[in-house]
Enzyme design. Sequence first.
Site: not given
Ligand code: UD1
Ligand code: CA
Length: 460
Positions: A12-13, A17, A82, A179, A361, A390, A415, A433
């Site tokens: 959902a993010g 970055r 979300q 993690n 095509k 051609a 052609s 042709a």
């Molecule tokens: C996350 C983990 C971190 C881990 C890392 C590995 C958490 C809090 N942290 O951090 O421990 O080491 O991944 O790659 O879980 N997303 C949502 N909704 C939200 C926030 C995020 O769907 O509200 C999704 C994003 O789209 C993304 C994924 O979750 O695909 C991870 O989010 P991201 O912000 O990249 O987490 P990290 O900071 O990398």
């Molecule tokens: Ca990530």
Amino acid sequence: MKTEINVLILAAGLGTRMKSDRAKVLHKLGGRTLIGNVLRTAARLDPANILVVVGHQAEQVEAAARSAVDPATAEKLRFVLQAEQKGTGHAVICAADALKKAEGLLVVFYGDTPAVKAETLRKLISEHERGGHAATLITTRQDDPPAYGRIIRDGNGRFLKIVEQRDCTPEQRSITELNPGFYCFDVPSLLVALDRLSPHNAQGEYYLTDVPQHMLDAGLSVGTVLHEDAHELDGINTRSELADMWRRVRHETLGRLMAEGVTIVDPDSTYIDSSVTIGRDSVIHPQVIIEGDSSIGSNCEIHSWSHLTNVEIGDACTVLNSCVMVDSKLTSRNTIGPFAHLRMHAELAEEAVIGNFVEVKKSKLGRRTKSMHLTYLGDATIGDRVNIGAATVTCNYDGKQKHQTIIEDDVKIGSDTMLVAPVRVGRGSVTGAGSVVTKDVPPDTLVAGIPAQIKKKLVD
Ligand code: UD1
Ligand code: CA
């Protein structure tokens, strides 16, 4: 009985970055979106359901997800919205209602980890089942850790909790066990633990990574499984991480292909998706791109600057320099190019040849048929042993609709012939042709002129 597997992908993010107007999971690793990669791997677990949490550009992410998988997998996809991104734990909370209906276990990971292999997820699942845990997570080690959550253990090496890098004390920051974000859960235990999440941390978010600790507090067991290849599990957060990942993944693919007997003349300038298969003794020249669901037979030669997407190429075919082929097929012993373009289900039967600046095509060329120069063949069915001169054009579009051209076996198209579709040229006929053929040509007949007229019957 085998336990049912459910998968939950968080996507959902926005991916701040990435500095992009496009949601992060829509960015591509090679020819495929991040979400597409992740879902195709998830599908290999043969799950009952695949839930995807979407938010930013939900519609586009859903469309990319559906188009990346086969129809059977698309049936298993469910999307959960979300609307506001309050953290990875909150994303799972949004899926809670859908999860209540799920039987069996749940594998959760993030949509930005495109290189994870199905076997790694299977290893996680079997450790989870073996240990009878409420949660099991993969851990990795990296000496120079990226901004990942740290794995905190007690003096006896027992898992205690995950601490996000931003919430780490300096000592915790120096921990190299990380993690990577792959979890397996017992669903009812997960639902209870989600209720206990709170956003009291550096980012003010609900962290999924707090779930294992809450489970331990409730007297449940949490297992971990160390995975050696840390980079396989890397999450993509920046464009430079995306480029690093692509370099790693494609060198792994090229290594596999070379081990299988394919010559890659210059691995540094060759771009081949991991899903591509190539037969032995085929040669791939520098600066070639091969993407998507593509297969290439043995003893083929693909020359420089050719770009092939979703192609099926049989044995002993030659693709000369600078060809573009999309969703198209070569059968065997075909040669195309230089500068040939095949698209939308173009297909060449055995030993058919197309040359420079020939575009095909939605058309089929029969066996040993040749079209060597400057030609457009669209919506055409062309028989065996046909020679196309051609600068021939199938005039397939009347401004409103597309029409078919049929050219039967052993025809010679002179052609600069314009074939005004719908039109059929009968077996063994010849066009002069510069002809503009507006009416069907009977078999064994010479036509010429504008519009083309019958000049004579041909006797063989
Ligand atoms: C996350 C983990 C971190 C881990 C890392 C590995 C958490 C809090 N942290 O951090 O421990 O080491 O991944 O790659 O879980 N997303 C949502 N909704 C939200 C926030 C995020 O769907 O509200 C999704 C994003 O789209 C993304 C994924 O979750 O695909 C991870 O989010 P991201 O912000 O990249 O987490 P990290 O900071 O990398
Ligand atoms: Ca990530």
